[in-house]
Design an enzyme around this catalytic site. Structure first.
Site, PDB file in Angstrom:
ATOM      1  N   GLY A 184       0.843  -1.209   0.000  1.00  0.00           N
ATOM      2  CA  GLY A 184       0.000   0.000   0.000  1.00  0.00           C
ATOM      3  C   GLY A 184       0.865   1.239   0.000  1.00  0.00           C
ATOM      4  N   GLY A 186       0.019   4.450   0.024  1.00  0.00           N
ATOM      5  CA  GLY A 186      -0.621   5.687   0.476  1.00  0.00           C
ATOM      6  C   GLY A 186       0.343   6.425   1.390  1.00  0.00           C
ATOM      7  CG  HIS A 446      15.203  37.281   0.911  1.00  0.00           C
ATOM      8  ND1 HIS A 446      15.102  36.298  -0.045  1.00  0.00           N
ATOM      9  CD2 HIS A 446      16.527  37.589   1.018  1.00  0.00           C
ATOM     10  CE1 HIS A 446      16.310  36.035  -0.525  1.00  0.00           C
ATOM     11  NE2 HIS A 446      17.192  36.807   0.106  1.00  0.00           N
TER      12      HIS A 446
END
Ligand code: FAD
Length: 467
Positions: A184, A186, A446
């Site tokens: 799986g 996911g 920034h």
């Protein structure tokens, strides 16, 4: 004779849905009883979100040192090959879980919510019997909030036990398995699979669909796929797990082209989904309507039975902690007489994979074929901060979708390292109904990764600066 309690609000389940509802009920002066059979905090705190992120963090630290040792130190840092004592890592993780579990207990106490430890079984919609260590307690209430959560789905041909494990056992192993097969692809399987790959396990992923993370669009998942390939994680996509191999050894699979293979496996981690916990506590006796496997609710989390509410994983997708908490707070406020409904513009979802993925609002698959939507992408490789913290090399980006006519932002997605930290900003802008110009006109700090969002928005307006 069984003790009897009557209360204004009875909550069953103290996960992130139930315990938040109880705290808010207490804050609002509602007499509240919360019942939990296991530990306060539920799946998320005890065996889900928090322990998995702790293990992911430890695995990344280990990998950083291992890289410095083997690659001769690309940042001018060299190191000796690190050693990992997984039992100690797990003990450290358990310490965090214990702290949070104790914290929830303290918060419930402060809110004056009464905690009953034991399994609750309903005899009718407003009454349950709780099997506590000191005997049965019958609780009747004016309002009931169901928050019994979810449990891992078991494959009938690969039952949990022995070397076949769920995410719960994977978070408490005492040594790194040499060969780990994850069934799986996911987010739960990949988050854990990536963590174990960083800790040195040889990881193989078996997924029935053709793609990893099938709920996310391909552009978002491609950087994760590249990471997996680069780090030697073997992917069997479009493949079916068939059961244990001969003699109970390894995992038998059928590959996409019909070949039968047995994958070597010291542990097989089955993460094929979670299902709502609806059995074993008398839901049948309550007479509430269902919506498939979930309890059916309206936009106030009301069930079909008067004054019976349901929240969290029990009521459907997205099965995420923050959704359940938001529903819990809302239901408490409605019971206290406030006018509320559950109508979020966006519930952001994050995969704590490598790199991370965040998605909020509409994505490209939701707007396919529409010509009234602008989509703009800005790569982290053009962001100074991303370069400075080695977060620019994995093909990460921020993507924004907005309406062409009024520039209303419809969705924001990102893939890249640390992008989970951008998720609340994305959800916030969507919830505020922002237009592109709102973001464009906000001075972004920034150097930060958030500048990629600003630049994606500028790009949508046709005047990105740094590209
Ligand atoms: P739960 O947390 O499942 O709690 C339900 C509680 O009810 C349980 O403690 C259970 O013992 C109790 N209970 C049930 N029935 C009874 C009864 N009859 N009597 C008494 N008690 C009862 N979500 C995120 O948002 N972000 C993540 O990063 C994330 N990572 C995850 C990682 C893993 C490995 C897993 C397994 C899940 C993860 N999740 C994550 C999902 C998240 O844990 C769930 O969405 C969330 O815990 C659901 O909360 P809940 O309150 O609905 O139910």
């Amino acid at each position: 004779m069984a003790e009897k309690l009557s209360t204004k609000v009875l909550i069953v389940g103290a996960g992130t849905g139930g315990y938040v509802a109880a705290i808010r009920c207490g804050q609002l002066g509602l007499d509240t009883v919360i019942v939990e059979a296991d530990r306060l905090g539920g799946t998320c705190l005890i065996r889900g979100c928090i322990p998995s992120k702790a293990m992911i963090h430890a695995a990344s630290k280990y990998e950083t040192v291992a890289k410095a040792a083997s690659a001769g130190g690309t940042l001018g840092i060299t190191a000796q090959a690190p050693k990992l004592d997984l039992a100690q890592t797990v003990a450290w993780k358990d310490g965090i879980v214990d702290k949070l579990n104790g914290g929830v207990g303290g918060l419930l106490k402060r809110a004056k919510a009464k905690v009953l430890t034991g399994w609750a079984t309903f005899t009718d919609a407003k009454t349950c019997v709780v099997k506590t260590a000191d005997g049965d307690v019958t609780v009747s209430a004016e309002h009931v909030i169901l928050a019994t959560g979810s449990e891992p789905v078991e494959l009938p041909f690969l039952k949990f036990g022995g070397d076949v494990i769920s995410s719960t056992e994977a978070l408490s192993l005492d040594k790194v398995p040499a060969n780990l097969v994850v069934v799986g692809a996911g987010y739960i399987g990949l988050e854990l699979g990536i963590a174990f790959a960083k800790m040195g396990a040889k990881v193989t992923v078996v997924e029935a669909q053709e793609r990893i993370l099938p709920l996310y669009d391909k552009a978002l998942t491609d950087p994760v796929r590249k990471w997996l390939e680069k780090h030697g994680v073997v992917l069997h996509l479009g493949a079916k797990a068939k059961g244990l191999g001969e003699g109970g050894k390894g995992l038998a699979i059928e590959t996409k082209d019909g070949q039968a293979l047995t994958l070597p496996a010291d542990k097989i981690l089955v993460t094929v989904g979670r299902r709502p916990r609806t059995k074993g506590w008398g839901l049948e006796a309550m007479g509430v309507d269902m919506n498939g496997p979930f309890v059916k609710i309206d936009d106030q989390c009301k069930t079909s039975m008067r004054n019976v509410w349901a929240i969290g994983d029990l009521v459907g997708e997205p099965m995420l902690a923050h959704k359940g908490s938001a529903q819990g707070e809302m239901v408490a406020e409605i019971i206290a007489g406030k006018r509320r409904s559950f109508d979020p513009v966006a519930i952001a979802a994050v995969c704590f994979t490598e790199p991370e993925i965040v998605s909020a609002g509409l994505g490209p698959n939701d707007v396919e074929g529409r010509d009234d939507v602008i989509t703009a992408v800005f790569p982290f490789s053009a962001i100074g901060r991303a370069l400075a913290i080695e977060a620019a090399e994995d093909g990460g980006f921020v993507r924004v979708l907005a309406r062409k006519d009024d520039h209303r932002i419809l969705g924001v997605q990102a893939v890249g390292q640390h992008v989970s930290e951008l998720s609340n900003a994305f959800a916030g802008w969507l919830e505020m109904g922002a237009v592109l110009e709102d973001v464009a006109g906000t001075i972004h700090v920034h150097p930060t990764l958030g500048e990629a969002f600003h630049e994606a928005v500028l790009r949508a307006l046709g005047h990105a600066i740094h590209i």
